[in-house]
Design a protein around this motif. Structure first.
Motif, PDB file in Angstrom:
ATOM      1  N   THR A  71      -4.036  -6.651 -11.456  1.00 14.87           N
ATOM      2  CA  THR A  71      -5.076  -5.664 -11.172  1.00 14.87           C
ATOM      3  C   THR A  71      -4.609  -4.255 -11.521  1.00 14.87           C
ATOM      4  O   THR A  71      -3.431  -3.909 -11.347  1.00 14.87           O
ATOM      5  CB  THR A  71      -5.497  -5.725  -9.693  1.00 14.87           C
ATOM      6  N   ASN A  72      -5.529  -3.434 -12.028  1.00 14.79           N
ATOM      7  CA  ASN A  72      -5.234  -2.051 -12.400  1.00 14.79           C
ATOM      8  C   ASN A  72      -6.135  -1.041 -11.712  1.00 14.79           C
ATOM      9  O   ASN A  72      -5.956   0.164 -11.897  1.00 14.79           O
ATOM     10  CB  ASN A  72      -5.359  -1.875 -13.925  1.00 14.79           C
ATOM     11  N   ASP A  73      -7.076  -1.532 -10.941  1.00  9.91           N
ATOM     12  CA  ASP A  73      -8.035  -0.652 -10.290  1.00  9.91           C
ATOM     13  C   ASP A  73      -8.075  -0.996  -8.803  1.00  9.91           C
ATOM     14  O   ASP A  73      -8.121  -2.180  -8.442  1.00  9.91           O
ATOM     15  CB  ASP A  73      -9.428  -0.842 -10.912  1.00  9.91           C
ATOM     16  N   PRO A  74      -8.048  -0.003  -7.913  1.00 15.65           N
ATOM     17  CA  PRO A  74      -8.078  -0.280  -6.470  1.00 15.65           C
ATOM     18  C   PRO A  74      -9.267  -1.124  -6.031  1.00 15.65           C
ATOM     19  O   PRO A  74      -9.140  -1.966  -5.140  1.00 15.65           O
ATOM     20  CB  PRO A  74      -8.127   1.119  -5.839  1.00 15.65           C
ATOM     21  N   MET A  75     -10.421  -0.934  -6.672  1.00 13.75           N
ATOM     22  CA  MET A  75     -11.600  -1.699  -6.269  1.00 13.75           C
ATOM     23  C   MET A  75     -11.483  -3.163  -6.677  1.00 13.75           C
ATOM     24  O   MET A  75     -12.032  -4.045  -6.020  1.00 13.75           O
ATOM     25  CB  MET A  75     -12.873  -1.079  -6.867  1.00 13.75           C
ATOM     26  N   GLN A  76     -10.759  -3.434  -7.777  1.00 18.17           N
ATOM     27  CA  GLN A  76     -10.486  -4.829  -8.136  1.00 18.17           C
ATOM     28  C   GLN A  76      -9.655  -5.493  -7.033  1.00 18.17           C
ATOM     29  O   GLN A  76      -9.887  -6.645  -6.671  1.00 18.17           O
ATOM     30  CB  GLN A  76      -9.715  -4.895  -9.458  1.00 18.17           C
ATOM     31  N   TRP A 126       4.935  -3.319  -5.922  1.00 23.78           N
ATOM     32  CA  TRP A 126       3.743  -3.692  -5.157  1.00 23.78           C
ATOM     33  C   TRP A 126       3.035  -4.890  -5.796  1.00 23.78           C
ATOM     34  O   TRP A 126       2.430  -5.710  -5.096  1.00 23.78           O
ATOM     35  CB  TRP A 126       2.790  -2.507  -5.003  1.00 23.78           C
ATOM     36  N   ARG A 127       3.124  -5.001  -7.124  1.00 26.75           N
ATOM     37  CA  ARG A 127       2.508  -6.148  -7.807  1.00 26.75           C
ATOM     38  C   ARG A 127       3.224  -7.447  -7.421  1.00 26.75           C
ATOM     39  O   ARG A 127       2.589  -8.466  -7.146  1.00 26.75           O
ATOM     40  CB  ARG A 127       2.564  -5.956  -9.326  1.00 26.75           C
ATOM     41  N   TRP A 128       4.552  -7.416  -7.413  1.00 30.48           N
ATOM     42  CA  TRP A 128       5.324  -8.600  -7.070  1.00 30.48           C
ATOM     43  C   TRP A 128       5.120  -8.978  -5.601  1.00 30.48           C
ATOM     44  O   TRP A 128       5.108 -10.160  -5.249  1.00 30.48           O
ATOM     45  CB  TRP A 128       6.798  -8.365  -7.365  1.00 30.48           C
ATOM     46  N   MET A 129       4.970  -7.965  -4.760  1.00 30.34           N
ATOM     47  CA  MET A 129       4.710  -8.232  -3.338  1.00 30.34           C
ATOM     48  C   MET A 129       3.412  -9.017  -3.165  1.00 30.34           C
ATOM     49  O   MET A 129       3.350 -10.006  -2.428  1.00 30.34           O
ATOM     50  CB  MET A 129       4.617  -6.914  -2.563  1.00 30.34           C
ATOM     51  N   LEU A 130       2.354  -8.579  -3.837  1.00 28.23           N
ATOM     52  CA  LEU A 130       1.053  -9.238  -3.698  1.00 28.23           C
ATOM     53  C   LEU A 130       1.054 -10.623  -4.336  1.00 28.23           C
ATOM     54  O   LEU A 130       0.392 -11.541  -3.853  1.00 28.23           O
ATOM     55  CB  LEU A 130      -0.041  -8.360  -4.299  1.00 28.23           C
ATOM     56  N   LEU A 131       1.803 -10.780  -5.428  1.00 24.33           N
ATOM     57  CA  LEU A 131       1.904 -12.080  -6.092  1.00 24.33           C
ATOM     58  C   LEU A 131       2.629 -13.104  -5.219  1.00 24.33           C
ATOM     59  O   LEU A 131       2.356 -14.305  -5.282  1.00 24.33           O
ATOM     60  CB  LEU A 131       2.653 -11.913  -7.419  1.00 24.33           C
ATOM     61  N   ILE A 184      -4.451 -19.104  -6.713  1.00 22.92           N
ATOM     62  CA  ILE A 184      -5.009 -18.489  -7.926  1.00 22.92           C
ATOM     63  C   ILE A 184      -5.284 -17.009  -7.714  1.00 22.92           C
ATOM     64  O   ILE A 184      -4.903 -16.157  -8.536  1.00 22.92           O
ATOM     65  CB  ILE A 184      -6.298 -19.222  -8.356  1.00 22.92           C
ATOM     66  N   VAL A 185      -5.934 -16.672  -6.604  1.00 19.83           N
ATOM     67  CA  VAL A 185      -6.296 -15.273  -6.343  1.00 19.83           C
ATOM     68  C   VAL A 185      -5.046 -14.427  -6.094  1.00 19.83           C
ATOM     69  O   VAL A 185      -4.975 -13.268  -6.523  1.00 19.83           O
ATOM     70  CB  VAL A 185      -7.267 -15.180  -5.155  1.00 19.83           C
ATOM     71  N   SER A 186      -4.053 -14.983  -5.416  1.00 18.10           N
ATOM     72  CA  SER A 186      -2.803 -14.252  -5.197  1.00 18.10           C
ATOM     73  C   SER A 186      -2.154 -13.881  -6.529  1.00 18.10           C
ATOM     74  O   SER A 186      -1.620 -12.777  -6.693  1.00 18.10           O
ATOM     75  CB  SER A 186      -1.827 -15.097  -4.373  1.00 18.10           C
ATOM     76  N   LEU A 201       0.817  -1.208   0.000  1.00 19.90           N
ATOM     77  CA  LEU A 201       0.000   0.000   0.000  1.00 19.90           C
ATOM     78  C   LEU A 201       0.854   1.263   0.000  1.00 19.90           C
ATOM     79  O   LEU A 201       0.530   2.250  -0.674  1.00 19.90           O
ATOM     80  CB  LEU A 201      -0.922   0.009   1.226  1.00 19.90           C
ATOM     81  N   SER A 202       1.929   1.241   0.746  1.00 19.52           N
ATOM     82  CA  SER A 202       2.798   2.406   0.827  1.00 19.52           C
ATOM     83  C   SER A 202       3.383   2.752  -0.539  1.00 19.52           C
ATOM     84  O   SER A 202       3.532   3.921  -0.889  1.00 19.52           O
ATOM     85  CB  SER A 202       3.927   2.162   1.832  1.00 19.52           C
ATOM     86  N   VAL A 203       3.727   1.725  -1.329  1.00 17.33           N
ATOM     87  CA  VAL A 203       4.254   1.941  -2.678  1.00 17.33           C
ATOM     88  C   VAL A 203       3.128   2.317  -3.629  1.00 17.33           C
ATOM     89  O   VAL A 203       3.256   3.232  -4.456  1.00 17.33           O
ATOM     90  CB  VAL A 203       4.979   0.682  -3.177  1.00 17.33           C
ATOM     91  N   MET A 204       2.012   1.616  -3.532  1.00 15.22           N
ATOM     92  CA  MET A 204       0.884   1.814  -4.434  1.00 15.22           C
ATOM     93  C   MET A 204       0.311   3.227  -4.332  1.00 15.22           C
ATOM     94  O   MET A 204      -0.091   3.829  -5.330  1.00 15.22           O
ATOM     95  CB  MET A 204      -0.199   0.769  -4.114  1.00 15.22           C
ATOM     96  N   GLN A 205       0.304   3.780  -3.114  1.00 17.96           N
ATOM     97  CA  GLN A 205      -0.265   5.113  -2.907  1.00 17.96           C
ATOM     98  C   GLN A 205       0.518   6.200  -3.623  1.00 17.96           C
ATOM     99  O   GLN A 205      -0.033   7.253  -3.932  1.00 17.96           O
ATOM    100  CB  GLN A 205      -0.313   5.421  -1.400  1.00 17.96           C
TER     101      GLN A 205
END
Length: 461
Positions: free
Chosen positions: A103-108, A173-178, A95-97, A41-45
């Protein structure tokens, strides 16, 4: 002729450590998935314009999902069995990870984090029930408590992974969530080899299958238990009936009072350290990793103390010390003094080690106080309640921190721990050295079929 022994009388073996590993995946992934979002989140913001509300939604989505998953998964594991859902959960988490990367949208991301929460919430009660039902009586508290330690291993690991992934720049942030997909895949294949719980099978009238599993694991001279499992229909409302309601309330309240400040502070540790004046470079992320790694120190003495001195003292006094530690942090912030990085970390460690230590009761009490036919349901309900209260706290935490500052935040969290101290002082039971039948029969009414069986057995003996 060899003496016949029960599963609970057997010494620790390689098999028990395998079950610990299978069950520990739940706690590890819970800590990892919740922790990694803090750094991400800190990076994404910095790249995506998000309001405080959207930021809060992303932070609390997993916790909200755990409310649904806990309520549903706990009941389903008592109804359908421990093993099936345990395996499916890991596949969906992997799968979800992976989908989070795209994802490209915060709500996604809110939706995906919610689904992850549902799966983790469903996994928790299964892990606790399985570990409880296979554990030796004299080691049950430490084995269950150790699961909570794996939560902090996952949580600390997420900060380290996040810290080192910062080198990926804007896409880090994408790699972190993956990254949470990796342990999920490992656990999926590992769990394919685990057995079903004999206690659950016997409780559903499948005694032949239950005995076959016991004999395969322990040998022919081992039986499931001295008190036979009575076939009882799983009903959700039973967690409030036959004397269970008192324990349901106790577990949900003390657990909530511990995890609400834990999740609120933990999710935003980088921002909190930043407000203390350590937002230069990446020091706040490294500080967060160090804090969470050292938290684990608090676990190991408690694994001994809970078996040596019991459940009550190892819950009551840590609540009080955690309260005083956070209030001290609040006072330091309010005074306007320029607190050093080392001093702030030390104060966090005093709070965190005791918080980690008493956290073992999140696994011990709900699994010892309820009988087999509602053990998963009770654990799932407690998990669900604590996660929705934590989700609410996490949702409003950014605004509270921004509007009232660090000192008021620590005062509020310290007050919650003090209330937890009072709840534990007046309500916490002692279950040390009790069999599962004895622990789950405390304070039960004579209308409970499980309790009737236990009373009849005692009378016959």
């Amino acid at each position: 002729m060899n003496k016949v022994r029960t599963m609970e009388e057997m010494p620790l073996s390689r098999f028990h450590f395998k079950m610990f590993a299978y069950s520990g995946g739940s706690a590890f992934l819970d800590g990892y998935i919740i922790g990694i979002i803090a750094v991400a989140l800190s990076v994404m913001q910095r790249q995506i314009d998000m309001s405080l509300t959207v930021t809060g939604l992303i932070g609390m989505a997993t916790l909200a999902g755990m409310f649904v998953g806990g309520m549903l998964g706990g009941y389903l594991t008592d109804l359908m069995g421990r093993k099936k859902i345990f395996i499916i959960n890991m596949l969906i988490i992997a799968i979800v990870s992976t989908l989070q990367f795209f994802t490209n949208d915060p709500m996604q991301l809110v939706i995906l984090r919610f689904i992850l929460g549902v799966m983790i919430g469903a996994d928790f009660p299964i892990a606790g029930a399985l570990m409880t039902e296979f554990s030796p009586q004299k080691n049950r508290g430490s084995l269950l408590g150790g699961l909570n330690g794996l939560w902090y291993v996952g949580y600390a690991s997420s900060y380290l992974v996040g810290y080192f992934m910062l080198v990926f720049g804007d896409t880090s942030w994408r790699w972190m969530l993956l990254s949470s997909a990796v342990p999920a895949v490992i656990m999926f294949f590992a769990r394919l080899r685990m057995p079903e719980s004999p206690r659950w099978l016997a409780n559903k009238g499948r005694e032949e299958e239950a005995n076959a599993i016991v004999h395969k694991i322990y040998g022919k001279n081992v039986v499931m238990s001295k008190e036979p499992e009575i076939k009882v229909k799983t009903t959700f409302l039973d967690i409030f009936r036959n004397g269970n309601g008192k324990w349901t309330m106790f577990v949900a309240v003390f657990w909530s009072l511990q995890v609400v400040p834990t999740f609120a502070i933990g999710t935003y540790i980088p921002e909190i350290l930043g407000q203390f004046g350590f937002a230069n470079g990446t020091k706040e992320y490294l500080g967060s990793a160090i804090i969470n790694i050292v938290y684990l120190v608090g676990l190991f003495p408690f694994l001994y103390l809970v078996e040596r001195y019991g459940r009550r003292p190892t819950l009551i006094w840590p609540f009080l010390i955690c309260s005083l530690s956070l209030i001290t942090l609040g006072l330091g912030s309010a005074s306007g003094a320029n607190m050093s990085f080392i001093w702030i970390v030390v104060l966090f460690i005093i709070y965190g080690t005791l918080n980690t230590g008493m956290g073992i009761h999140q696994w011990i009490y709900p699994n010892e106080l309820f009988p087999t036919h509602i053990r998963g349901t009770a654990m799932g309900f407690s998990t669900g309640i604590t996660r929705i209260t934590s989700a609410i706290g996490t949702l409003f935490f950014p605004a509270f921190l921004a509007n009232y500052g660090v000192s008021a935040t620590f005062y509020a969290c310290g007050a919650m721990y003090f209330i937890g101290f009072l709840v534990a002082l007046f309500m916490a039971p002692e279950t040390k050295n009790m069999s599962l039948s004895q622990a789950s029969s405390m304070n039960k009414s004579s209308g409970d079929p499980q309790n009737k069986s236990f009373i009849q057995k005692k009378t016959m003996n």
